[in-house]
Scaffold this active site. Structure first.
Site, mmCIF file in Angstrom:
data_model
loop_
_atom_site.group_PDB
_atom_site.id
_atom_site.type_symbol
_atom_site.label_atom_id
_atom_site.label_comp_id
_atom_site.label_asym_id
_atom_site.label_seq_id
_atom_site.Cartn_x
_atom_site.Cartn_y
_atom_site.Cartn_z
ATOM 1 N N ASN A 164 -4.201 3.549 -1.748
ATOM 2 C CA ASN A 164 -3.959 3.041 -0.402
ATOM 3 C C ASN A 164 -5.292 2.810 0.304
ATOM 4 O O ASN A 164 -5.838 3.729 0.927
ATOM 5 C CB ASN A 164 -3.088 4.030 0.373
ATOM 6 C CG ASN A 164 -2.941 3.607 1.838
ATOM 7 O OD1 ASN A 164 -3.235 2.478 2.199
ATOM 8 N ND2 ASN A 164 -2.509 4.546 2.671
ATOM 9 N N ASN A 220 0.809 -1.223 0.000
ATOM 10 C CA ASN A 220 0.000 0.000 0.000
ATOM 11 C C ASN A 220 0.846 1.279 0.000
ATOM 12 O O ASN A 220 0.306 2.369 0.169
ATOM 13 C CB ASN A 220 -0.955 0.005 1.207
ATOM 14 C CG ASN A 220 -2.310 -0.601 0.856
ATOM 15 O OD1 ASN A 220 -2.536 -1.004 -0.277
ATOM 16 N ND2 ASN A 220 -3.204 -0.651 1.835
ATOM 17 N N ASP A 263 -12.939 -3.075 7.917
ATOM 18 C CA ASP A 263 -13.002 -4.191 6.954
ATOM 19 C C ASP A 263 -13.087 -5.528 7.698
ATOM 20 O O ASP A 263 -13.735 -6.470 7.242
ATOM 21 C CB ASP A 263 -11.773 -4.174 6.031
ATOM 22 C CG ASP A 263 -10.482 -4.411 6.802
ATOM 23 O OD1 ASP A 263 -10.342 -3.883 7.924
ATOM 24 O OD2 ASP A 263 -9.608 -5.142 6.283
ATOM 25 N N ASP A 264 -12.456 -5.567 8.894
ATOM 26 C CA ASP A 264 -12.496 -6.817 9.673
ATOM 27 C C ASP A 264 -13.885 -7.055 10.267
ATOM 28 O O ASP A 264 -14.350 -8.196 10.352
ATOM 29 C CB ASP A 264 -11.427 -6.794 10.765
ATOM 30 C CG ASP A 264 -11.418 -5.481 11.550
ATOM 31 O OD1 ASP A 264 -12.277 -4.615 11.295
ATOM 32 O OD2 ASP A 264 -10.537 -5.328 12.407
ATOM 33 N N ARG A 285 -6.426 -5.633 1.036
ATOM 34 C CA ARG A 285 -6.006 -6.987 1.446
ATOM 35 C C ARG A 285 -7.115 -8.020 1.273
ATOM 36 O O ARG A 285 -6.865 -9.219 1.368
ATOM 37 C CB ARG A 285 -5.529 -6.965 2.899
ATOM 38 C CG ARG A 285 -6.604 -6.580 3.918
ATOM 39 C CD ARG A 285 -6.011 -6.610 5.333
ATOM 40 N NE ARG A 285 -6.973 -6.173 6.352
ATOM 41 C CZ ARG A 285 -6.723 -6.210 7.656
ATOM 42 N NH1 ARG A 285 -5.552 -6.662 8.100
ATOM 43 N NH2 ARG A 285 -7.625 -5.799 8.527
#
Lengths: 330, 330
Positions: A128, A99, A243-244, A133
């Site tokens: 970025n 990134n 995102d998690d 991921r």
């Protein structure tokens, strides 16, 4: 004359025979059709590991995992971690999500210091983004993904054990960092860690998420992530966070069970202080936790419900690190 | 005359029609038979909890369990334990297997000191056998069985948590006492506890059995136990031992997985010393452990193979007994 006479009825019969044969065939087809309809249709197996298996997968790709590590502004730490993780058993490949936009990847230096037992692929990104991921990388050949933050070191032993646990729970996120949501009387959800207690829980504690910054999960969930509502991507990009949390929603929706299985780590360390860039992670931002509560409520709205379920199961390795660690010192 | 002529072929045709119809019917039956053979035959579901559900089961019988406790020569302890277990959540019924042959059951006294929240049934036995507790008792209405030795006390909290774990692993023996077998170079197996180490294990330890003297398991395994080879019963009666090892063999064979899931107990106690009978358990006999190694090898011979599998998973409750017990004190 007699013979002449009898040909006529004979022909008549021939026609009837013809009609009969066709009737027979039609009836047969009907019966066949009806009974075939009763045959079982191949059901989708709930266990993700038993679906969409690329024919190409080697055996090693089946009992090994791919490490995906996203890095930003900590190349020194990255190289230290790459060195550490090279020695992990069952590691098939490392995918580094680069990134550092416009910055050269350290591939040359990495190779110059080879040979390395496990191949490392650098995936140069153009923007970025936190969710970079979570792509379905073509280089990913294993069912198992180990995702690690670029400032976290988990012992080889913890990883080997957690991988064996994941193999027994392939549809769950198996990791070392549990979190939970709490529903308040106002109906607004709050995000927190073990400090945040829910009076409803009774004895002990519970968790409803396992963070993917130090966890194993099935690669099919990366495919599934590509098919989420646009609003989910917008939320993650707007906050550069969550995102998690989104992944835990995804898995909980898919399984109808708690999204994660928490493995108690013996040795997990944050190496943030060790970086020369002085860069400290996003989670230090004042708004970090507030954002995450905000995300939980947004995601409940987007998915039109709260899929997260609570678990209070904590898994550790029998007889490790202390011989007879299962004996209680009471 | 003309008409007279044509009747003959008409009759002939009638016969042929008749022949045809029967051909049609036969062919239909054949096709039907063939296609029906392709239909799925109802498969035995691997998950025991989804098979042979008595229609009569009440909801409470589905989310509750039955305590089965065999007692011999420790009636004072029995009454103490019965009082303790009366307070356990989700307890549906208690079945006491009365191995004090010819001795009066304490039912009158028990009832005189009532009322009691949970019904207790005394099953008077005619022979004092170890495997009396492994009958498929008609009074058993729940899927979940909690089997406890009559000298062991497990805290209500441990039992409530272990039951919630069993509900997630209904095909396993979920309990508090792990054991293992070790294969020696000579091919002879040895039975032992965590003191017995296997160099092959590497880090940590493993177990291959969970004893049923303090464990939850599915009631269907009591049915299955009635269908074992005679030699198994003979071995158990000859040794008055090993019924728990046999159960682990049975479950391992049924699941193809490790028979047990070990839950780390917070508070488990042996009350043997508290009995006035002075009677001390079978496991104090000098030959006890030798017998158990003997049983493992006998069972391998009877079942023509070693079904036991190793596990190194230890489950404890997240955040209990210590707040943040998942934090490592390293």
């Amino acid at each position: 004359r007699y013979f002449h006479f009898c040909k006529l009825p004979g022909r008549v019969m021939g026609i009837r025979l013809l009609r009969f044969t066709s009737v027979v065939i039609i009836v047969l087809l009907l019966v066949a059709g009806a009974l075939t309809a009763l045959l079982p249709n191949i059901k989708d197996d709930k266990m993700p590991n038993s679906r969409r298996e690329p024919k190409t997968q080697s055996q090693s790709a089946l009992d090994s995992f791919t490490l995906i590590m996203q890095t930003y502004n900590r190349t020194d730490l990255l190289l230290k971690l790459l060195n550490h993780y090279q020695a992990i058993p069952h590691l098939h490949k490392v995918i580094v999500v680069w990134n550092n936009i416009g910055e050269k990847i350290p591939e040359e230096m990495w190779n110059s210091l080879g040979p390395h037992p496990v191949p490392v692929v650098f995936k140069v990104q153009t923007v970025n983004r936190m969710r970079n991921r979570l792509q379905n990388f073509p280089e990913l050949e294993t069912k198992a993904v180990l995702m690690m933050d670029d400032d976290t070191l988990v012992s080889a032993h913890d990883l080997a054990f957690a991988f064996s646990v994941w193999q027994q729970f392939p549809e769950h996120i198996v990791g070392f960092v549990p979190r939970k949501h709490i529903s308040t009387p106002s109906g607004v959800y709050s995000y927190g860690s073990f400090e945040l207690q829910n009076p409803g829980f009774g004895n002990g504690d519970q968790y409803s998420m396992v963070l993917i910054g130090a966890a194993f999960f099935h690669s099919r969930y990366l495919e599934d992530f590509q098919r989420q509502p646009e609003a989910v991507y917008a939320l993650i990009d707007e906050t550069q966070n969550c995102d998690d949390i989104a992944m835990n929603f995804l898995v909980a929706k898919h399984t109808g069970k708690p999204s994660g299985v928490f493995v108690k780590p013996v040795d997990i360390r944050n190496l943030e202080k060790d970086t020369n860039s002085g860069y400290s992670g996003m989670w230090h931002r004042a708004e970090h936790l507030l954002q995450r509560s905000y995300c939980v409520n947004k995601l409940v709205h987007i998915y039109d419900g709260m899929p997260l379920k609570y678990s209070n199961i904590m898994i550790s390795q029998f007889g490790f690190p202390n011989y007879a660690n299962h004996k209680n010192k009471m």
